[in-house]
Every structure is written in C-alpha cells, then in structure tokens.
Write an enzyme that holds these catalytic residues in place. Structure first.
Site, PDB file in Angstrom:
ATOM      1  N   TYR A  20      -1.964  -0.446  10.671  1.00 12.32           N
ATOM      2  CA  TYR A  20      -2.122  -0.936   9.277  1.00 12.32           C
ATOM      3  C   TYR A  20      -0.833  -0.669   8.496  1.00 12.32           C
ATOM      4  CZ  TYR A  20      -3.911  -1.223   4.465  1.00 12.32           C
ATOM      5  OH  TYR A  20      -4.097  -1.544   3.140  1.00 12.32           O
ATOM      6  N   SER A  80       0.851  -1.193   0.000  1.00 10.45           N
ATOM      7  CA  SER A  80       0.000   0.000   0.000  1.00 10.45           C
ATOM      8  C   SER A  80       0.885   1.241   0.000  1.00 10.45           C
ATOM      9  CB  SER A  80      -0.856  -0.005   1.277  1.00 10.45           C
ATOM     10  OG  SER A  80      -1.539   1.210   1.444  1.00 10.45           O
TER      11      SER A  80
HETATM   12  N1  LIG Z   1      -8.715  -0.611  -1.368  1.00 11.26           N
HETATM   13  C1  LIG Z   1      -7.666   0.154  -1.142  1.00 11.26           C
HETATM   14  O1  LIG Z   1      -7.773   1.390  -1.099  1.00 11.26           O
HETATM   15  C2  LIG Z   1      -6.319  -0.468  -0.947  1.00 11.26           C
HETATM   16  C3  LIG Z   1      -5.198   0.371  -0.961  1.00 11.26           C
HETATM   17  C4  LIG Z   1      -3.948  -0.171  -0.745  1.00 11.26           C
HETATM   18  C5  LIG Z   1      -3.804  -1.533  -0.532  1.00 11.26           C
HETATM   19  N2  LIG Z   1      -4.917  -2.335  -0.520  1.00 11.26           N
HETATM   20  C6  LIG Z   1      -4.714  -3.769  -0.250  1.00 11.26           C
HETATM   21  O2  LIG Z   1      -5.324  -4.527  -1.260  1.00 11.26           O
HETATM   22  C7  LIG Z   1      -5.624  -5.836  -0.764  1.00 11.26           C
HETATM   23  C8  LIG Z   1      -7.023  -6.225  -1.173  1.00 11.26           C
HETATM   24  O3  LIG Z   1      -7.970  -5.382  -0.545  1.00 11.26           O
HETATM   25  P1  LIG Z   1      -9.246  -4.781  -1.287  1.00 11.26           P
HETATM   26  O4  LIG Z   1      -9.090  -3.330  -1.322  1.00 11.26           O
HETATM   27  O5  LIG Z   1      -9.521  -5.521  -2.536  1.00 11.26           O
HETATM   28  O6  LIG Z   1     -10.369  -5.068  -0.156  1.00 11.26           O
HETATM   29  P2  LIG Z   1     -11.540  -6.137  -0.017  1.00 11.26           P
HETATM   30  O7  LIG Z   1     -12.493  -6.022  -1.136  1.00 11.26           O
HETATM   31  O8  LIG Z   1     -12.038  -5.983   1.370  1.00 11.26           O
HETATM   32  O9  LIG Z   1     -10.791  -7.549  -0.171  1.00 11.26           O
HETATM   33  C9  LIG Z   1     -10.075  -8.138   0.870  1.00 11.26           C
HETATM   34  C10 LIG Z   1      -9.971  -9.633   0.566  1.00 11.26           C
HETATM   35  O10 LIG Z   1      -9.186 -10.239   1.609  1.00 11.26           O
HETATM   36  C11 LIG Z   1      -9.848 -11.419   1.996  1.00 11.26           C
HETATM   37  N3  LIG Z   1      -9.521 -11.816   3.365  1.00 11.26           N
HETATM   38  C12 LIG Z   1      -9.645 -11.070   4.501  1.00 11.26           C
HETATM   39  N4  LIG Z   1      -9.297 -11.811   5.562  1.00 11.26           N
HETATM   40  C13 LIG Z   1      -8.941 -13.038   5.088  1.00 11.26           C
HETATM   41  C14 LIG Z   1      -8.501 -14.234   5.686  1.00 11.26           C
HETATM   42  N5  LIG Z   1      -8.348 -14.349   7.021  1.00 11.26           N
HETATM   43  N6  LIG Z   1      -8.227 -15.296   4.890  1.00 11.26           N
HETATM   44  C15 LIG Z   1      -8.386 -15.206   3.560  1.00 11.26           C
HETATM   45  N7  LIG Z   1      -8.805 -14.103   2.928  1.00 11.26           N
HETATM   46  C16 LIG Z   1      -9.078 -13.032   3.687  1.00 11.26           C
HETATM   47  C17 LIG Z   1     -11.325 -11.140   1.827  1.00 11.26           C
HETATM   48  O11 LIG Z   1     -12.025 -12.357   1.607  1.00 11.26           O
HETATM   49  P3  LIG Z   1     -12.968 -13.115   2.669  1.00 11.26           P
HETATM   50  O12 LIG Z   1     -13.516 -12.085   3.608  1.00 11.26           O
HETATM   51  O13 LIG Z   1     -13.995 -13.767   1.800  1.00 11.26           O
HETATM   52  O14 LIG Z   1     -12.058 -14.114   3.323  1.00 11.26           O
HETATM   53  C18 LIG Z   1     -11.317 -10.314   0.548  1.00 11.26           C
HETATM   54  O15 LIG Z   1     -11.377 -11.154  -0.568  1.00 11.26           O
HETATM   55  C19 LIG Z   1      -5.403  -5.778   0.757  1.00 11.26           C
HETATM   56  O16 LIG Z   1      -4.158  -6.370   1.069  1.00 11.26           O
HETATM   57  C20 LIG Z   1      -5.353  -4.270   1.034  1.00 11.26           C
HETATM   58  O17 LIG Z   1      -4.587  -3.985   2.172  1.00 11.26           O
HETATM   59  C21 LIG Z   1      -6.156  -1.844  -0.742  1.00 11.26           C
END
Ligand SMILES: NC(=O)c1ccc[n+]([C@@H]2O[C@H](COP(=O)([O-])OP(=O)(O)OC[C@H]3O[C@@H](n4cnc5c(N)ncnc54)[C@H](OP(=O)(O)O)[C@@H]3O)[C@@H](O)[C@H]2O)c1
Length: 248
Positions: A155, A142
């Site tokens: 975080y 991130s």
């Molecule tokens: N959105 C942003 O602004 C942003 C910015 C920078 C970085 N990121 C990073 O991008 C990545 C994806 O996030 P996103 O933005 O796409 O959010 P999201 O839609 O909330 O997706 C998060 C994913 O992680 C999975 N997850 C959470 N806990 C888990 C566990 N214990 N075991 C297996 N899977 C798990 C969830 O699936 P289940 O709940 O079905 O298990 C979901 O598929 C993360 O690492 C986040 O830190 C996001």
C-alpha cells in the site's frame, strides 16, 4: 458569490468516505461536481443530497482501472459541463498484509486502482487542462506515502508512487498553469480498512483506527477545499494531516 462558482470538479471514489465528503464540500463552495465510483446506488444518494442543497452534480459510474472508462469520465465532464477545472484523484483501496503472505491479487488491485487508475484519469484531465490553460490536480496520497512499516509495504508503495507522480506532474505542468497538490492523511474514519482480509494486518491497524478522536472525512475535504480556493499564484504542493493523537 461562492469561491468555486463556475468551476467544474471531478472527484473519483465519491461513493463513500473522503470522496463523498469532498464532493459535498466543493459543491457547497459553488463548484459543479462530477461524482465517480462503481457503486451507483451510493452515488445516487449523494446526488440527492447535493441537489437538495441547491448544488449541481453529475454522477458517473466508473471503474478507474478501465482506461476507457477513466477517459470517458473526463470527456463526459467536459462535454456536459464545459470544463474540468479540478480533478480530485481519490479512488483508492488499502489491503494490508506482510509481503511474505504473497497476496498478489491484492497487490495488483492496489496498484491498479491507486496508481494506474490515477494515471488514466489524470492523463485525460491533463489534455483538457492544457487546452484550457489552467487546472488543479489533487492527488490523495497518505502518511503511508512518506513512510512505511511492516504490513504496509505494498500500500505504501502505491502511495510513494502517487507522491512521485504528483511531484513530476507539478514540474511538467508549470508552463500550462496547472497546479498539483498531494494530500497525505493519517487515519480517517471511513470504509477503507474494511477491505483488509489478512487477520494479522487487521489487528495491527486496529489501535490506529480506534483512536478516540480519529480524523473525519470532512476534515480532509476541508483541507482540499482550502487548497483549491487559493489565488492562482498560490500552489499548495503537499498537505500532511494526522489525527492529533496519531504518533506515526
Ligand atoms: N481512511 C484513511 O485512513 C485514509 C488515510 C490515508 C489516505 N486515504 C486515501 O483516501 C482515499 C479515499 O479513501 P477513503 O478512506 O475515503 O475510503 P473508502 O470510503 O473506502 O473510499 C474509497 C473510494 O474509492 C472507490 N473505488 C475503489 N475502487 C475503485 C475503482 N476500481 N474505480 C473507482 N472507484 C473505486 C470506492 O468506490 P466504489 O467501491 O463505489 O467504486 C470508494 O468511493 C484513498 O485513496 C485512500 O488510500 C485514506
């Protein structure tokens, strides 16, 4: 011939957001994709879409914080599809709050998923990739993995850890022909902020997530696809990608 024909890509956190978009994008590039997360109903919807587009996909219910499940995910991918060429370590949670709030359960969840979960899956994948003599690890970090601010400390701590682990892995795996890429997104429109419980932190992040032209999950998926389709001599180590309107 599609660029990833014959390759197998494992994507964690594929039930929503960036992971879901990455699975669809890599499948469209020809990879057989293994989609892992806890929400099986969401994985099944994704499987239907990928198969409907002619792709090959294997859903795996997996909580990455469980070391046995994390190892079984990789072993299952190898047994069913023959190799693990790409691992996208994407599963993550973001529960923002100032440290003085003492939300230690949320700190633990973030470290368990974002750091320990990534390590468990990576551990198993590295063994397979070393045997194969090739592979590509893509770790989703991130902007918060490069800089922090009030309310984002824990975080950020998990994402600083992801960056340190990624850079060490890159150096450790050079002889094994395993590439390592860290992807550092700014604000992306996904479910990620929905899990914040602290009202002050929610308000603090609102302006960022209400930008007119926030990044979409497919923007990050496209960056990942670019990184994993380069010739073997090219190792893209780090991609920092913000919405054009995001200042910090
Ligand atoms: N959105 C942003 O602004 C942003 C910015 C920078 C970085 N990121 C990073 O991008 C990545 C994806 O996030 P996103 O933005 O796409 O959010 P999201 O839609 O909330 O997706 C998060 C994913 O992680 C999975 N997850 C959470 N806990 C888990 C566990 N214990 N075991 C297996 N899977 C798990 C969830 O699936 P289940 O709940 O079905 O298990 C979901 O598929 C993360 O690492 C986040 O830190 C996001």
């Amino acid at each position: 011939m599609a660029k990833l024909d014959g390759k197998v890509a494992v994507i964690t956190g594929a039930s929503s957001g960036i992971g879901e978009a990455t699975a669809e994008t890599l499948a469209a590039e020809g990879a057989a994709v293994v989609v892992a997360a806890r929400r099986e109903d969401r994985l099944n919807d994704l499987v239907g879409r990928i198969e409907g587009d002619g792709g090959r996909v294997l859903p795996v219910a997996c909580d990455v914080t469980d070391e046995e499940q994390a190892h079984a995910l990789i072993q299952g991918a190898k047994d069913e599809l023959g190799s693990v060429d790409i691992l996208v370590n994407n599963a993550g949670v973001m529960q923002l709050s100032k440290i003085e709030k003492g939300l230690s359960d949320e700190w633990r969840t973030m470290f368990d998923v974002n750091v320990m979960g990534l390590l468990y899956v990576t551990d198993a994948a590295v063994q397979v990739m070393k045997e194969q003599g090739s592979g590509h690890l893509v770790n989703i970090s991130s902007v918060a993995g490069r800089k922090t601010r009030p309310g984002v400390g824990v975080y950020s701590g998990t994402k600083f850890a992801v960056n340190a682990i990624s850079e060490a892995l890159r150096q450790e795996l050079i002889e094994d022909n395993v590439r390592v890429t860290m992807i550092e997104p700014g604000a992306v429109e996904t479910e990620l902020p929905n899990h914040i419980t602290d009202e002050e932190a929610k308000e603090g992040i609102d302006a960022l997530y209400q930008l007119d032209d926030i990044l979409q999950a497919e923007d990050i998926a496209n960056a990942i696809a670019y990184c994993v389709t380069q010739p073997p001599r090219v190792s893209i180590n780090e991609v920092l990608i913000r919405p054009t309107q995001q200042a910090n």
